[in-house]
Write an enzyme that holds these catalytic residues in place. Structure first.
Site, mmCIF file in Angstrom:
data_model
loop_
_atom_site.group_PDB
_atom_site.id
_atom_site.type_symbol
_atom_site.label_atom_id
_atom_site.label_comp_id
_atom_site.label_asym_id
_atom_site.label_seq_id
_atom_site.Cartn_x
_atom_site.Cartn_y
_atom_site.Cartn_z
ATOM 1 N N ASP A 52 37.807 49.811 32.302
ATOM 2 C CA ASP A 52 36.917 51.511 32.080
ATOM 3 C C ASP A 52 38.500 51.933 33.740
ATOM 4 O O ASP A 52 37.490 52.854 34.045
ATOM 5 C CB ASP A 52 35.533 52.034 32.362
ATOM 6 C CG ASP A 52 34.792 50.710 33.729
ATOM 7 O OD1 ASP A 52 36.117 49.976 34.798
ATOM 8 O OD2 ASP A 52 33.662 50.728 34.379
ATOM 9 N N SER A 53 39.168 51.033 34.093
ATOM 10 C CA SER A 53 40.076 51.304 34.533
ATOM 11 C C SER A 53 40.714 52.857 33.947
ATOM 12 O O SER A 53 41.598 53.239 34.235
ATOM 13 C CB SER A 53 40.670 50.106 34.981
ATOM 14 O OG SER A 53 41.313 49.866 33.672
ATOM 15 N N ASP A 91 35.108 47.389 27.978
ATOM 16 C CA ASP A 91 34.241 47.553 28.943
ATOM 17 C C ASP A 91 33.427 48.133 28.712
ATOM 18 O O ASP A 91 33.368 49.624 27.701
ATOM 19 C CB ASP A 91 34.837 47.628 29.916
ATOM 20 C CG ASP A 91 35.714 47.119 31.078
ATOM 21 O OD1 ASP A 91 35.333 45.888 31.075
ATOM 22 O OD2 ASP A 91 36.213 47.590 32.289
ATOM 23 N N LYS A 121 32.913 44.198 27.711
ATOM 24 C CA LYS A 121 33.038 43.291 29.090
ATOM 25 C C LYS A 121 31.829 44.339 29.689
ATOM 26 O O LYS A 121 31.596 45.143 29.697
ATOM 27 C CB LYS A 121 34.095 43.456 30.405
ATOM 28 C CG LYS A 121 34.048 42.471 31.543
ATOM 29 C CD LYS A 121 35.422 42.347 32.104
ATOM 30 C CE LYS A 121 35.791 43.918 32.544
ATOM 31 N NZ LYS A 121 35.300 44.629 33.720
ATOM 32 N N GLU A 123 29.651 44.556 33.292
ATOM 33 C CA GLU A 123 29.838 44.630 35.257
ATOM 34 C C GLU A 123 27.984 44.267 35.303
ATOM 35 O O GLU A 123 26.917 45.332 35.047
ATOM 36 C CB GLU A 123 29.818 45.380 35.752
ATOM 37 C CG GLU A 123 32.032 45.827 35.789
ATOM 38 C CD GLU A 123 31.860 46.869 37.273
ATOM 39 O OE1 GLU A 123 31.526 46.783 38.382
ATOM 40 O OE2 GLU A 123 33.072 47.495 36.724
ATOM 41 N N GLU A 190 36.362 39.459 40.785
ATOM 42 C CA GLU A 190 37.555 40.115 41.529
ATOM 43 C C GLU A 190 37.570 40.238 43.013
ATOM 44 O O GLU A 190 36.242 40.121 43.415
ATOM 45 C CB GLU A 190 37.048 41.678 41.206
ATOM 46 C CG GLU A 190 37.786 42.661 41.827
ATOM 47 C CD GLU A 190 37.768 44.299 40.926
ATOM 48 O OE1 GLU A 190 38.607 44.986 41.318
ATOM 49 O OE2 GLU A 190 37.787 44.456 39.701
#
Length: 272
Positions: A52-53, A91, A121, A123, A190
């Site tokens: 999602d970067s 993501d 992925k 979070e 991270e």
């Protein structure tokens, strides 16, 4: 001397676990488009994360919070189209996995079905364990992102290192073990201390992919625009630039402009 092993067959979640067990480090980069994905896949990268970067690198948003599920699916589909070997992980963007397991499962199914990615992925830790379990139980491979979680930036208030304090470090360890227990195939950690990464890596059997988490992780990931030097304004401690594409592309563009202005392009051999 390169130590890369050329493996033609498709990388799977099982293969990543075998790599951890054998001590072979896992290489990962982000990608968001067909061309870039094709290049790094043919170079032999083990895993491509459609992060999602993309919200920052591809759209220009200040945080990752603004990108939608549909936008993420567009990027993920483009990457899948360019990949033959690497494991492709997409993501789940902010708000799609946030405490309602059935809604989270619906979003994960849409991502998998519409894009063809190999895994997703997510979070978060214990707070979303029911969501993650529901998705895994449905047959969808899940990688869990812990440590600094950019989708929670408004809660943290900064992009500083996480897990330096004992309480936060202990929670991180518990979250990692919990996610392994419910079936996550890997973890992304991270911006945490390298000593904490080493401890977690020894206590869980699933691969740990680090970004700013030290060499003790089972693999490493970088955002491709950062690793290739396309983003000259971002220089965190953990970043190593492997090229200076900003300078290369800037100079090439200037040469192109000059050739057009001076009638040097196209020449006779470049015309019909």
């Amino acid at each position: 001397m390169s130590v890369h092993k050329e493996i033609k067959k498709k990388v799977t979640t099982l293969q990543l676990k075998k790599m951890k067990k054998s001590g072979e480090k896992i290489s990962a980069l982000t990608a968001y488009d067909f061309t870039m994905a094709k290049i790094i896949d043919e170079a032999g990268i083990d895993m491509i994360i459609v992060g999602d970067s993309a919200s920052n690198t591809m759209i220009g948003n200040q945080t990752t919070l603004s990108i939608s599920l549909q936008q993420m699916m567009n990027f993920a589909r483009a990457v899948v189209n360019g990949v033959k070997r690497a494991l492709v992980v997409a993501d789940m963007p902010f708000g799609t996995v946030s405490g309602n397991p059935f809604n989270s499962l619906d979003a994960a199914i849409v991502m998998m079905r519409e894009t063809g990615v190999d895994a997703i992925k997510i979070e978060g830790g214990a707070e979303i364990v029911d969501d993650v379990k529901k998705i895994i139980d449905a047959g969808i491979p899940v990688m869990v992102h812990l440590g600094l979680m950019p989708q929670s930036i408004n809660k943290y208030g900064s992009y500083g290192v996480r897990g330096k304090e004992e309480e936060e470090a202990n929670k991180l360890i518990l979250d990692c073990k919990l996610m392994e227990k419910i079936g996550a195939f890997a973890l992304v950690l991270e911006k945490i201390p390298s000593e904490l990464t080493a401890k977690i890596s020894k206590e869980v059997s699933i691969p740990i992919i680090g970004i700013g988490a030290g060499v003790e992780a089972d693999g490493q990931v970088l955002v491709i625009q950062d690793a290739m030097g396309m983003n000259k304004d971002f220089s965190p401690k953990f970043l190593r630039r492997y090229a200076d594409l900003y300078a290369i592309m800037t100079n090439a563009t200037k040469n192109y402009i000059n050739d057009v202005k001076l009638l040097k392009f196209p020449n006779e051999s470049e015309s019909y």
